[in-house]
Write an enzyme that holds these catalytic residues in place. Structure first.
Site, short mmCIF file in Angstrom:
data_model
loop_
_atom_site.label_atom_id
_atom_site.label_comp_id
_atom_site.label_asym_id
_atom_site.label_seq_id
_atom_site.Cartn_x
_atom_site.Cartn_y
_atom_site.Cartn_z
N THR A 172 18.20 41.67 -37.78
CA THR A 172 19.47 40.95 -37.87
C THR A 172 19.57 40.20 -39.19
O THR A 172 20.60 40.25 -39.87
CB THR A 172 19.60 39.96 -36.70
OG1 THR A 172 19.49 40.67 -35.47
CG2 THR A 172 20.92 39.22 -36.75
N THR A 173 18.49 39.49 -39.56
CA THR A 173 18.48 38.72 -40.81
C THR A 173 18.60 39.65 -42.02
O THR A 173 19.12 39.25 -43.06
CB THR A 173 17.21 37.88 -40.90
OG1 THR A 173 17.06 37.12 -39.69
CG2 THR A 173 17.25 36.92 -42.07
N TYR A 227 27.88 45.28 -27.72
CA TYR A 227 29.28 45.67 -27.60
C TYR A 227 29.54 46.56 -26.39
O TYR A 227 30.17 46.13 -25.44
CB TYR A 227 29.83 46.34 -28.87
CG TYR A 227 31.33 46.55 -28.76
CD1 TYR A 227 32.20 45.47 -28.78
CD2 TYR A 227 31.86 47.83 -28.57
CE1 TYR A 227 33.56 45.65 -28.62
CE2 TYR A 227 33.21 48.01 -28.41
CZ TYR A 227 34.07 46.92 -28.43
OH TYR A 227 35.41 47.11 -28.25
N TYR A 284 13.91 43.00 -28.24
CA TYR A 284 14.56 41.83 -28.84
C TYR A 284 15.73 41.43 -27.97
O TYR A 284 16.71 42.17 -27.82
CB TYR A 284 15.01 42.18 -30.26
CG TYR A 284 15.69 41.05 -31.02
CD1 TYR A 284 15.58 39.72 -30.61
CD2 TYR A 284 16.43 41.31 -32.16
CE1 TYR A 284 16.19 38.70 -31.31
CE2 TYR A 284 17.04 40.30 -32.87
CZ TYR A 284 16.92 39.00 -32.45
OH TYR A 284 17.54 37.99 -33.14
N ARG A 289 24.31 37.10 -29.33
CA ARG A 289 24.85 38.06 -30.28
C ARG A 289 25.24 39.38 -29.62
O ARG A 289 26.13 40.07 -30.12
CB ARG A 289 23.83 38.35 -31.40
CG ARG A 289 23.49 37.13 -32.25
CD ARG A 289 22.63 37.51 -33.45
NE ARG A 289 23.44 38.09 -34.51
CZ ARG A 289 23.57 37.56 -35.73
NH1 ARG A 289 22.96 36.45 -36.05
NH2 ARG A 289 24.30 38.16 -36.63
N LYS A 321 10.65 39.68 -28.34
CA LYS A 321 11.15 38.57 -29.15
C LYS A 321 12.27 37.93 -28.34
O LYS A 321 13.31 38.55 -28.11
CB LYS A 321 11.67 39.08 -30.50
CG LYS A 321 12.32 37.98 -31.36
CD LYS A 321 12.96 38.57 -32.61
CE LYS A 321 13.68 37.49 -33.42
NZ LYS A 321 14.36 38.05 -34.62
N ILE A 375 9.04 35.35 -34.75
CA ILE A 375 9.70 36.16 -35.76
C ILE A 375 10.78 35.27 -36.34
O ILE A 375 11.76 34.96 -35.67
CB ILE A 375 10.25 37.47 -35.17
CG1 ILE A 375 9.09 38.32 -34.64
CG2 ILE A 375 11.05 38.24 -36.23
CD1 ILE A 375 9.51 39.61 -33.97
#
Length: 294
Positions: free
Chosen positions: A48-49, A111, A137, A142, A165, A207
């Site tokens: 994501t980052t 989504y 994750y 999000r 995570k 993380i």
């Protein structure tokens, strides 16, 4: 007990871009060296980052390939290969394995989402397709999907699913999950403001976004805890709390890229729809950053 891919701090690497919007591989190489020299325990590419959701398929593959070669076995490389399209996630995971990554970070479908039964089938399909460790994750803020403790228990039965995570912010659910999965899943914090709390319920590390800026400090925070110096670990957590909050006052990775741009590490350019920080938030971020640099 399953393999522990890393213990301590892994950095969710940013993806630097040039002014024309293409990937700045020279800057990416410098970022990797800064992380390793700073004592980081692992790196995550295309998460994501790293703005993985706006990378083209070719860019995604180029970054994974570059990162593996640049790291050259010095720390584990974990590739973000999750997708809301199971078939694409499988294809990308197979590619990452072929390039020599040490593990995969696979996010919940977003989504289109799915049920808990769908999560199990999705993650089993990804894990079945490779012979390397997979880290689940969970970040429902999000994705709109939350992995339930009972679902983690079922997923923990797959030999390639070794860790998760967790960024759901619900300590009670995380504690329940740990009580169910035992040694079959390793817990990593996905929230920099909850590193010590999650280590206290059996976590093996984090993380991190913060470690893009302070890799050595996030590594030290974890090691102090593992060494039994809980107060020392908490002191580091508290020291960086204002900066952590500022790093998430707008959607990640806007603030951390702004901070890295301010420090001259790389351009603060992002991919649309991400845009520059609001000025008041930027001032807050820089103030928090300067307060811990001094």
């Amino acid at each position: 007990m399953k393999k522990v891919l890393f213990t301590g701090a892994a950095t969710a690497l940013v993806t630097p871009f040039k002014e024309d919007g293409t990937i700045d591989f020279d800057a990416f190489g410098r970022i990797i060296e800064f992380q390793i020299n700073g004592g980081i325990d692992a790196v995550v590419v295309c998460g994501t980052t790293g703005e993985g959701s706006t990378l083209s398929d070719e860019e995604h593959k180029q970054l994974i390939r570059y990162c593996v070669k640049a790291v050259n076995g010095r720390v584990p490389v974990i590739a973000g290969t999750g997708s809301n399209d199971t078939n694409y996630g499988i294809a990308l995971s197979k590619f990452a394995e072929s390039e020599g990554v040490d593990g995969l970070l696979v996010i919940t479908p977003y989504y289109n989402k799915t049920t808990q039964k769908g999560l199990i089938r999705h993650f089993y399909s990804l894990a079945d397709s490779v012979d390397i460790p997979c880290i689940l994750y969970n970040v429902p803020s999000r994705t709109g999907v939350n992995i339930q403790p009972a679902t983690y228990l079922e997923l923990s039965k797959h030999e390639n699913i070794i860790a998760f995570k967790e960024a759901n912010g619900n300590i009670a659910d995380i504690t329940k999950t740990m009580s169910l999965v035992g040694d079959n899943l390793t817990l990593y914090s996905g929230d920099d403001d909850q590193i010590v709390p999650l280590l206290s319920v059996g976590g093996k590390g984090v993380i991190s976004v913060l470690s893009n800026i302070f890799p050595g400090e996030v590594h030290k925070l974890c090691q102090e805890f593992f060494n039994g110096n809980i107060k020392g670990s908490c002191d580091i957590q508290f020291k960086y709390l204002d900066l952590i909050n500022a790093l998430f006052c707008e959607v990640n990775p806007i603030p951390v890229k702004t901070a890295l741009g301010y420090l001259g590490v790389c351009s603060d350019r992002m991919r649309m729809p991400l845009v520059e920080m609001e000025e008041a938030n930027r001032e807050r971020l820089i103030k928090a950053l300067e307060s811990v640099r001094n």
